[in-house]
Design an enzyme around this catalytic site. Structure first.
Site, PDB file in Angstrom:
ATOM      1  N   HIS A   6       0.834  -1.210   0.000  1.00  0.00           N
ATOM      2  CA  HIS A   6       0.000   0.000   0.000  1.00  0.00           C
ATOM      3  C   HIS A   6       0.867   1.258   0.000  1.00  0.00           C
ATOM      4  O   HIS A   6       1.182   1.823   1.052  1.00  0.00           O
ATOM      5  CB  HIS A   6      -0.913  -0.033   1.240  1.00  0.00           C
ATOM      6  CG  HIS A   6      -1.966   1.030   1.255  1.00  0.00           C
ATOM      7  ND1 HIS A   6      -2.943   1.104   2.217  1.00  0.00           N
ATOM      8  CD2 HIS A   6      -2.198   2.078   0.433  1.00  0.00           C
ATOM      9  CE1 HIS A   6      -3.724   2.143   1.993  1.00  0.00           C
ATOM     10  NE2 HIS A   6      -3.288   2.759   0.926  1.00  0.00           N
ATOM     11  N   ARG A  70      -2.030   8.666  -6.189  1.00  0.00           N
ATOM     12  CA  ARG A  70      -2.500   9.258  -4.943  1.00  0.00           C
ATOM     13  C   ARG A  70      -4.000   9.025  -4.807  1.00  0.00           C
ATOM     14  O   ARG A  70      -4.788   9.446  -5.676  1.00  0.00           O
ATOM     15  CB  ARG A  70      -2.210  10.762  -4.990  1.00  0.00           C
ATOM     16  CG  ARG A  70      -2.628  11.493  -3.757  1.00  0.00           C
ATOM     17  CD  ARG A  70      -2.191  12.964  -3.795  1.00  0.00           C
ATOM     18  NE  ARG A  70      -2.066  13.433  -2.434  1.00  0.00           N
ATOM     19  CZ  ARG A  70      -1.325  14.470  -2.060  1.00  0.00           C
ATOM     20  NH1 ARG A  70      -0.646  15.135  -2.945  1.00  0.00           N
ATOM     21  NH2 ARG A  70      -1.269  14.814  -0.802  1.00  0.00           N
ATOM     22  N   SER A  72      -6.270  10.201  -2.670  1.00  0.00           N
ATOM     23  CA  SER A  72      -7.132  11.365  -2.443  1.00  0.00           C
ATOM     24  C   SER A  72      -7.308  12.190  -3.706  1.00  0.00           C
ATOM     25  O   SER A  72      -8.278  12.936  -3.838  1.00  0.00           O
ATOM     26  CB  SER A  72      -6.568  12.238  -1.318  1.00  0.00           C
ATOM     27  OG  SER A  72      -5.313  12.768  -1.689  1.00  0.00           O
ATOM     28  N   HIS A 222      -6.004   0.114   5.645  1.00  0.00           N
ATOM     29  CA  HIS A 222      -6.077   0.726   6.974  1.00  0.00           C
ATOM     30  C   HIS A 222      -6.517  -0.317   8.004  1.00  0.00           C
ATOM     31  O   HIS A 222      -7.433  -0.095   8.804  1.00  0.00           O
ATOM     32  CB  HIS A 222      -7.024   1.942   6.977  1.00  0.00           C
ATOM     33  CG  HIS A 222      -6.892   2.760   5.725  1.00  0.00           C
ATOM     34  ND1 HIS A 222      -7.866   2.805   4.764  1.00  0.00           N
ATOM     35  CD2 HIS A 222      -5.865   3.503   5.255  1.00  0.00           C
ATOM     36  CE1 HIS A 222      -7.447   3.564   3.751  1.00  0.00           C
ATOM     37  NE2 HIS A 222      -6.237   4.000   4.019  1.00  0.00           N
ATOM     38  N   GLU A 283       1.095   2.608   3.635  1.00  0.00           N
ATOM     39  CA  GLU A 283       0.342   3.780   3.154  1.00  0.00           C
ATOM     40  C   GLU A 283       1.262   4.992   3.013  1.00  0.00           C
ATOM     41  O   GLU A 283       0.797   6.115   2.964  1.00  0.00           O
ATOM     42  CB  GLU A 283      -0.802   4.084   4.142  1.00  0.00           C
ATOM     43  CG  GLU A 283      -1.936   4.930   3.631  1.00  0.00           C
ATOM     44  CD  GLU A 283      -2.901   5.303   4.769  1.00  0.00           C
ATOM     45  OE1 GLU A 283      -2.694   4.851   5.907  1.00  0.00           O
ATOM     46  OE2 GLU A 283      -3.862   6.046   4.506  1.00  0.00           O
TER      47      GLU A 283
END
Lengths: 340, 340
Positions: A6, A70, A72, A222, A283
Site C-alpha cells: 500500500h 494518490r 485522495s 487501513h 500507506e
C-alpha cells in the site's frame, strides 16, 4: 523480501497537478483551453521518488512497493466520465514510468476511471490497458465515487459484477479505497477512509458475493477499518443475519493491510485476524507523516510494529511477502521471471 | 455499584410501535386518522422489562442502567418536525414510566425530536421537559438526522451550539448516537453506528468545540467506533492539523463506553484510552444478541470482558460507577438522595 502492498504516489511533480487543475478549469468553463499533457522529465520523477518513497522504503527496510496513484487525488466526484478517463490515464501512466525507472522497487496498481452514476463497465478498458500493456498487478476500487455522499450501490450489488468478472479473468485483486471527500462531515483520512473500510466489510457480510466469485480477492486497507477492533460484533452480526462464519463467508477472499499506526492496534490485528489474511502495508507517504512523540519513530513506519510481534518467522514471511505474492499472482509471476 | 451507561428500550410493547406505524401512515396520507395515544398497561411494561433488560441486568450483575428509547427507532429522517416531536414525546414518556416502575434499576436518557434541516433549537423544549419534569439525566444526540445521507453540519458547527448551551446549563451529557439508516450502503448496527462514532471523534479533532464549551461532555458509544484501534492515526492527525494533543484537546470532554463484543477489543480499549474516559456499557438488549461460540457467553455481556482485565479494583470502580457519576451529575445526585 519485504513487499509493501500500500503505497501511493503522493509526491508527483507539480506539472501533474497543474494538468489536473487546468483540466477541471476547462470542465467548469469550456472556453478555457484543454491543457496539453504535462511534461515531466525522468529526472523530475527520480527526484520526487528518491527523496520520498524510495528513501523511506530503503531506510525502513522494505524492498518493493505495490504503487498506485494518490488516492485522495482520484476524486471521481469531480468532472464527468471523460474527465475521469483522462485523469486516470495520466495518473496511471505516471505510475508506469516510475515502475520502469525503478523496476526492482515499485510495481503498479491502477486507479479506475470511475464516475458517479457511470456504469463500472466504463472502467474496464483502462484496467485492461494497465494490466496488459503497463504490467500492473491490481487496481484500486472506489466504493463511493460520489466522494462522501454514498450514492452508489453497495459492493455486493450486481452492477459491480462486470468489474469483478474482469478482475477474475485477469487474476488481479482490488484494494477497496475511497478518495477525497466533498461531504464536510467526513475528514478524508480520519473518517471517510476508515468508514469506507468498515462499510465495505459489512456489505460483504450482508451479501453472498464470494459464492458468485470464489476467486475474487479484495484488500481492505487501513487495517480493515474498525473491523478487527469490533471483531466480536461482526462475528455476532453474521450469526444474526444467518450467514456462515466469517472465516468461510468473507475471509477466504478479503485481506487487511497493516496500516495501523501504533503497536497496540497491530497487536490486536494479529490477535484476531488469521495471519493468512494480513498483508504488510504502510500507506506511505500518506495520511500521517509525523513522528510519534511516544516512540520517537514515524507513525507510519509500520514495519517496526510488525517486527515487534511475537509471531514466528514463518508467519512474518507470510505477512511481508508470501501473502502478497498469493493475492497478487501477477506480482508473483513478475518476481519469478527475475528469479526471485 | 455497577452502572451500565448504554441501554435501550428495544423491547417496548407492541402498541407503541403500532402508534408509530399509524403516525407515519397519517403523515404519508393525511386522510388516514391520526392515531390515539398507545394504551399500554403497567403489566405490559413489566413483562417487557422483566423478561429482558431487568433479567439480563440481574443475571449479568449490573445494578442500574442509563436507559433510553430504542436508538434505531428514533428514525429522525421519517416524517417531519411535528412527527418527530410527537414520537419523541411518546418514546420518552415510556422511558419515564419504566424508571418509575423500577427506580432502582433504570434512570432515563431522552431522545431528541430532531429532524433533517430543522434547527436544533426545536429540540430544546423536549430536553428540558425530560430533565426537569421526568428526572432524566442525559440525552442522545443524533449527528446525522438524515439517516445515512449526512446532510447536517458537523457537530463542531455553531448551528449545534444552542443545544450545547442548554446541556451545560442543565449539566447533562449527550451520547452521540445515530439511528436507523436509509442509505443502503450502511448496515445500521454494523456500519452506520460505528462510522458515526468515528466521524464524530474526528470532527472533534478538527474543531475547537471544547474551548468554547469546557464543561460539555459527550459519550461516543460502541467503544469509540474505530478510534482506539487507530489511536496512532488520530494522534498523528491531530499533530498534522496542528491541534493540541488529544489528551487536552478532546479527552477532557469525550468518553467511550465498553460496547465492544470481544475480549481483545476491550483489552485494546483499556490499553490506549485513559481509564477516566471509559464508562461501562453493554448496549443490551441491542445490536448483537447471540452467543459467541468461542466463549459460550453472550457477545454483549461486556461485564465479563471488563472483569477479566488486569486492572486495579480502583480502576474497575471508576469504569463501573465513578466515571458515570462524574459524567452524569444528575445521576450522582439522584443516587445520593437515596443514600448511595
Amino acid at each position: 523480501m519485504i513487499i509493501d502492498c500500500h503505497g501511493h504516489y503522493t509526491t508527483a511533480p507539480a506539472p501533474h497537478q497543474d494538468f489536473r487543475k487546468k483540466q477541471l478549469a476547462n470542465f467548469a468553463d469550456p472556453t478555457l483551453p484543454f491543457p496539453a499533457d504535462a511534461i515531466i522529465s525522468d529526472d523530475q520523477l527520480r527526484e520526487s521518488i528518491e527523496n520520498n518513497q524510495l528513501k523511506l522504503q530503503q531506510e525502513r527496510g522494505a524492498d518493493l512497493t505495490i504503487f498506485s496513484p494518490r488516492a485522495s487525488a482520484m476524486a471521481h466526484h469531480l468532472g464527468d466520465s471523460k474527465v475521469s478517463q483522462d485523469w486516470s490515464r495520466h495518473c496511471n501512466d505516471l505510475i508506469a514510468r516510475v515502475t520502469e525507472l525503478y523496476p526492482d522497487n515499485f510495481i503498479g496498481v491502477c486507479q479506475l476511471p470511475q464516475s458517479p452514476d457511470v456504469d463500472i463497465k466504463e472502467s474496464i478498458a483502462e484496467l485492461e490497458r494497465c494490466v496488459n500493456e503497463l504490467g500492473f498487478v491490481g487496481c484500486n476500487l472506489n466504493p463511493d465515487p460520489s466522494g462522501g455522499h454514498w450514492t452508489s450501490k453497495p459492493l455486493i450489488d450486481k452492477s459491480w459484477y462486470p468489474l469483478y468478472e474482469k478482475m477474475v479473468e485477469l487474476d488481479i485483486p482490488a484494494m477497496v479505497h475511497v478518495s477525497s471527500c466533498c461531504n464536510e462531515n467526513f475528514h478524508a483520512t480520519g473518517a471517510h477512509y476508515i468508514n469506507a473500510d468498515t462499510t465495505a466489510f459489512m456489505q460483504f457480510i450482508q451479501g453472498d458475493l464470494f459464492s458468485d466469485f470464489p476467486d475474487l480477492r479484495l484488500i481492505i486497507p487501513h487495517g480493515g477499518g474498525a473491523v478487527p477492533y469490533h471483531w466480536g460484533r461482526y462475528r455476532g452480526l453474521a450469526d444474526m443475519l444467518k450467514q456462515p462464519p466469517l472465516s468461510t463467508h468473507v475471509m477466504k477472499n478479503v485481506f487487511f493491510d497493516t496500516c495501523v499506526y501504533h503497536q497496540s492496534g497491530i497487536d490486536l490485528l494479529f490477535k484476531v485476524i488469521d495471519v493468512e489474511n494480513i498483508l504488510f502495508g504502510s500507506e506511505m507517504v500518506g495520511a500521517v507523516r509525523g513522528i510519534d512523540p511516544e516512540t520517537g519513530q514515524y507513525f507510519d513506519d509500520t514495519k517496526r510494529y510488525v517486527d515487534n510481534l511475537s509471531i514466528s518467522d514463518e508467519d512474518k514471511h507470510k505477512v511481508f511477502e508470501l501473502n502478497a505474492r498469493r493475492v497478487y499472482p501477477r506480482l508473483d509471476q513478475a518476481l519469478k521471471v527475475k528469479g526471485l
